[in-house]
Write a protein that holds these residues in place. Structure first.
Motif, PDB file in Angstrom:
ATOM      1  N   ASP A   1       0.831  -1.203   0.000  1.00  0.00           N
ATOM      2  CA  ASP A   1       0.000   0.000   0.000  1.00  0.00           C
ATOM      3  C   ASP A   1       0.867   1.256   0.000  1.00  0.00           C
ATOM      4  O   ASP A   1       0.571   2.223  -0.707  1.00  0.00           O
ATOM      5  N   GLY A   2       1.931   1.243   0.784  1.00  0.00           N
ATOM      6  CA  GLY A   2       2.851   2.384   0.806  1.00  0.00           C
ATOM      7  C   GLY A   2       3.477   2.617  -0.559  1.00  0.00           C
ATOM      8  O   GLY A   2       3.602   3.761  -1.010  1.00  0.00           O
ATOM      9  N   GLN A   3       3.864   1.538  -1.221  1.00  0.00           N
ATOM     10  CA  GLN A   3       4.453   1.655  -2.555  1.00  0.00           C
ATOM     11  C   GLN A   3       3.431   2.185  -3.554  1.00  0.00           C
ATOM     12  O   GLN A   3       3.762   3.019  -4.413  1.00  0.00           O
ATOM     13  N   ILE A   4       2.206   1.707  -3.451  1.00  0.00           N
ATOM     14  CA  ILE A   4       1.141   2.167  -4.352  1.00  0.00           C
ATOM     15  C   ILE A   4       0.930   3.669  -4.187  1.00  0.00           C
ATOM     16  O   ILE A   4       0.851   4.410  -5.177  1.00  0.00           O
ATOM     17  N   ILE A   5       0.834   4.126  -2.941  1.00  0.00           N
ATOM     18  CA  ILE A   5       0.619   5.558  -2.694  1.00  0.00           C
ATOM     19  C   ILE A   5       1.791   6.371  -3.229  1.00  0.00           C
ATOM     20  O   ILE A   5       1.593   7.427  -3.849  1.00  0.00           O
ATOM     21  N   ASP A   6       3.008   5.899  -3.011  1.00  0.00           N
ATOM     22  CA  ASP A   6       4.183   6.605  -3.539  1.00  0.00           C
ATOM     23  C   ASP A   6       4.116   6.712  -5.060  1.00  0.00           C
ATOM     24  O   ASP A   6       4.385   7.777  -5.634  1.00  0.00           O
ATOM     25  N   LEU A   7       3.748   5.627  -5.721  1.00  0.00           N
ATOM     26  CA  LEU A   7       3.666   5.640  -7.185  1.00  0.00           C
ATOM     27  C   LEU A   7       2.541   6.544  -7.684  1.00  0.00           C
ATOM     28  O   LEU A   7       2.713   7.276  -8.665  1.00  0.00           O
ATOM     29  N   ILE A   8       1.407   6.508  -7.007  1.00  0.00           N
ATOM     30  CA  ILE A   8       0.299   7.388  -7.406  1.00  0.00           C
ATOM     31  C   ILE A   8       0.693   8.848  -7.198  1.00  0.00           C
ATOM     32  O   ILE A   8       0.409   9.694  -8.053  1.00  0.00           O
ATOM     33  N   ALA A   9       1.367   9.149  -6.092  1.00  0.00           N
ATOM     34  CA  ALA A   9       1.809  10.525  -5.838  1.00  0.00           C
ATOM     35  C   ALA A   9       2.773  10.983  -6.936  1.00  0.00           C
ATOM     36  O   ALA A   9       2.675  12.116  -7.423  1.00  0.00           O
ATOM     37  N   THR A  10       3.674  10.114  -7.350  1.00  0.00           N
ATOM     38  CA  THR A  10       4.600  10.453  -8.434  1.00  0.00           C
ATOM     39  C   THR A  10       3.838  10.690  -9.729  1.00  0.00           C
ATOM     40  O   THR A  10       4.087  11.658 -10.449  1.00  0.00           O
ATOM     41  N   ARG A  11       2.857   9.833 -10.015  1.00  0.00           N
ATOM     42  CA  ARG A  11       2.057   9.989 -11.233  1.00  0.00           C
ATOM     43  C   ARG A  11       1.288  11.307 -11.206  1.00  0.00           C
ATOM     44  O   ARG A  11       1.213  12.019 -12.205  1.00  0.00           O
ATOM     45  N   VAL A  12       0.732  11.645 -10.054  1.00  0.00           N
ATOM     46  CA  VAL A  12      -0.023  12.889  -9.907  1.00  0.00           C
ATOM     47  C   VAL A  12       0.898  14.093 -10.111  1.00  0.00           C
ATOM     48  O   VAL A  12       0.519  15.062 -10.781  1.00  0.00           O
ATOM     49  N   ASP A  13       2.090  14.046  -9.546  1.00  0.00           N
ATOM     50  CA  ASP A  13       3.042  15.145  -9.740  1.00  0.00           C
ATOM     51  C   ASP A  13       3.347  15.345 -11.225  1.00  0.00           C
ATOM     52  O   ASP A  13       3.403  16.477 -11.713  1.00  0.00           O
ATOM     53  N   ILE A  14       3.519  14.252 -11.936  1.00  0.00           N
ATOM     54  CA  ILE A  14       3.813  14.340 -13.373  1.00  0.00           C
ATOM     55  C   ILE A  14       2.608  14.875 -14.133  1.00  0.00           C
ATOM     56  O   ILE A  14       2.756  15.717 -15.038  1.00  0.00           O
ATOM     57  N   THR A  15       1.400  14.451 -13.769  1.00  0.00           N
ATOM     58  CA  THR A  15       0.220  14.970 -14.475  1.00  0.00           C
ATOM     59  C   THR A  15       0.003  16.450 -14.161  1.00  0.00           C
ATOM     60  O   THR A  15      -0.495  17.185 -15.016  1.00  0.00           O
ATOM     61  N   ASP A  16       0.404  16.890 -12.969  1.00  0.00           N
ATOM     62  CA  ASP A  16       0.348  18.328 -12.667  1.00  0.00           C
ATOM     63  C   ASP A  16       1.264  19.096 -13.615  1.00  0.00           C
ATOM     64  O   ASP A  16       0.881  20.139 -14.162  1.00  0.00           O
ATOM     65  N   GLU A  17       2.459  18.574 -13.813  1.00  0.00           N
ATOM     66  CA  GLU A  17       3.403  19.219 -14.733  1.00  0.00           C
ATOM     67  C   GLU A  17       2.877  19.183 -16.160  1.00  0.00           C
ATOM     68  O   GLU A  17       3.031  20.144 -16.911  1.00  0.00           O
ATOM     69  N   LEU A  18       2.248  18.077 -16.528  1.00  0.00           N
ATOM     70  CA  LEU A  18       1.646  17.957 -17.856  1.00  0.00           C
ATOM     71  C   LEU A  18       0.557  19.009 -18.046  1.00  0.00           C
ATOM     72  O   LEU A  18       0.479  19.663 -19.091  1.00  0.00           O
ATOM     73  N   ALA A  19      -0.266  19.207 -17.028  1.00  0.00           N
ATOM     74  CA  ALA A  19      -1.337  20.212 -17.113  1.00  0.00           C
ATOM     75  C   ALA A  19      -0.741  21.599 -17.308  1.00  0.00           C
ATOM     76  O   ALA A  19      -1.250  22.400 -18.109  1.00  0.00           O
ATOM     77  N   LYS A  20       0.328  21.901 -16.584  1.00  0.00           N
ATOM     78  CA  LYS A  20       0.980  23.213 -16.729  1.00  0.00           C
ATOM     79  C   LYS A  20       1.535  23.385 -18.135  1.00  0.00           C
ATOM     80  O   LYS A  20       1.406  24.456 -18.739  1.00  0.00           O
ATOM     81  N   ALA A  21       2.138  22.320 -18.672  1.00  0.00           N
ATOM     82  CA  ALA A  21       2.689  22.386 -20.034  1.00  0.00           C
ATOM     83  C   ALA A  21       1.574  22.556 -21.061  1.00  0.00           C
ATOM     84  O   ALA A  21       1.704  23.338 -22.016  1.00  0.00           O
ATOM     85  N   LYS A  22       0.458  21.836 -20.861  1.00  0.00           N
ATOM     86  CA  LYS A  22      -0.674  21.968 -21.793  1.00  0.00           C
ATOM     87  C   LYS A  22      -1.255  23.372 -21.732  1.00  0.00           C
ATOM     88  O   LYS A  22      -1.607  23.953 -22.757  1.00  0.00           O
ATOM     89  N   LYS A  23      -1.334  23.916 -20.538  1.00  0.00           N
ATOM     90  CA  LYS A  23      -1.880  25.269 -20.384  1.00  0.00           C
ATOM     91  C   LYS A  23      -0.980  26.284 -21.094  1.00  0.00           C
ATOM     92  O   LYS A  23      -1.474  27.167 -21.807  1.00  0.00           O
ATOM     93  N   ARG A  24       0.326  26.153 -20.897  1.00  0.00           N
ATOM     94  CA  ARG A  24       1.272  27.079 -21.552  1.00  0.00           C
ATOM     95  C   ARG A  24       1.164  27.020 -23.072  1.00  0.00           C
ATOM     96  O   ARG A  24       1.325  28.019 -23.747  1.00  0.00           O
ATOM     97  N   SER A  25       0.877  25.818 -23.592  1.00  0.00           N
ATOM     98  CA  SER A  25       0.803  25.663 -25.049  1.00  0.00           C
ATOM     99  C   SER A  25      -0.609  25.868 -25.592  1.00  0.00           C
ATOM    100  O   SER A  25      -0.852  25.687 -26.782  1.00  0.00           O
ATOM    101  N   GLY A  26      -1.566  26.233 -24.704  1.00  0.00           N
ATOM    102  CA  GLY A  26      -2.924  26.531 -25.152  1.00  0.00           C
ATOM    103  C   GLY A  26      -3.798  25.316 -25.375  1.00  0.00           C
ATOM    104  O   GLY A  26      -4.871  25.438 -25.968  1.00  0.00           O
ATOM    105  N   GLN A  27      -3.360  24.160 -24.915  1.00  0.00           N
ATOM    106  CA  GLN A  27      -4.171  22.955 -25.072  1.00  0.00           C
ATOM    107  C   GLN A  27      -5.223  22.884 -23.971  1.00  0.00           C
ATOM    108  O   GLN A  27      -5.076  23.478 -22.909  1.00  0.00           O
ATOM    109  N   SER A  28      -6.262  22.124 -24.238  1.00  0.00           N
ATOM    110  CA  SER A  28      -7.283  21.872 -23.228  1.00  0.00           C
ATOM    111  C   SER A  28      -6.668  21.041 -22.108  1.00  0.00           C
ATOM    112  O   SER A  28      -5.759  20.258 -22.346  1.00  0.00           O
TER     113      SER A  28
END
Length: 97
Positions: A18-45
């Motif tokens: 469970d600890g490993q799962i949460i760590d991996l999900i947190a890492t995935r969420v951090d990356i999707t946050d960065e993806l959202a910022k990149a999409k916003k900068r480039s004008g994507q939805s």
């Protein structure tokens, strides 16, 4: 003869996983946050339904390699995608990029 594994040992294993799962999900969420910022900068939805369906399909393919049913894999994918979608929407709504 091997001793059967105790319920405590099994629960301890689950707790560790469970600890490993949460760590991996947190890492995935951090990356999707960065993806959202990149999409916003480039004008994507912030959300792409086709990409969401592609991710669900990826989870369905992955479930064939392990002991998860397609339904279970789909449930996991939808939970993760729901979290990602909400976080990305917040990034767009709050103007962070």
């Amino acid at each position: 003869m091997d001793q059967p594994v105790s319920t405590k040992e099994l629960r301890d294993e689950i707790e560790e996983i469970d600890g490993q799962i949460i760590d991996l999900i947190a890492t995935r969420v951090d990356i999707t946050d960065e993806l959202a910022k990149a999409k916003k900068r480039s004008g994507q939805s912030y959300w792409d339904e086709a990409k969401g369906r592609e991710i669900v399909e990826r989870y369905l393919d992955l479930c064939t390699e392990v002991s998860l049913t397609e339904e279970e894999a789909e449930q996991i994918a939808h939970v993760i995608l729901s979290i990602s979608k909400e976080r990305q929407k917040k990034i767009y709504d709050n103007g962070k990029s």
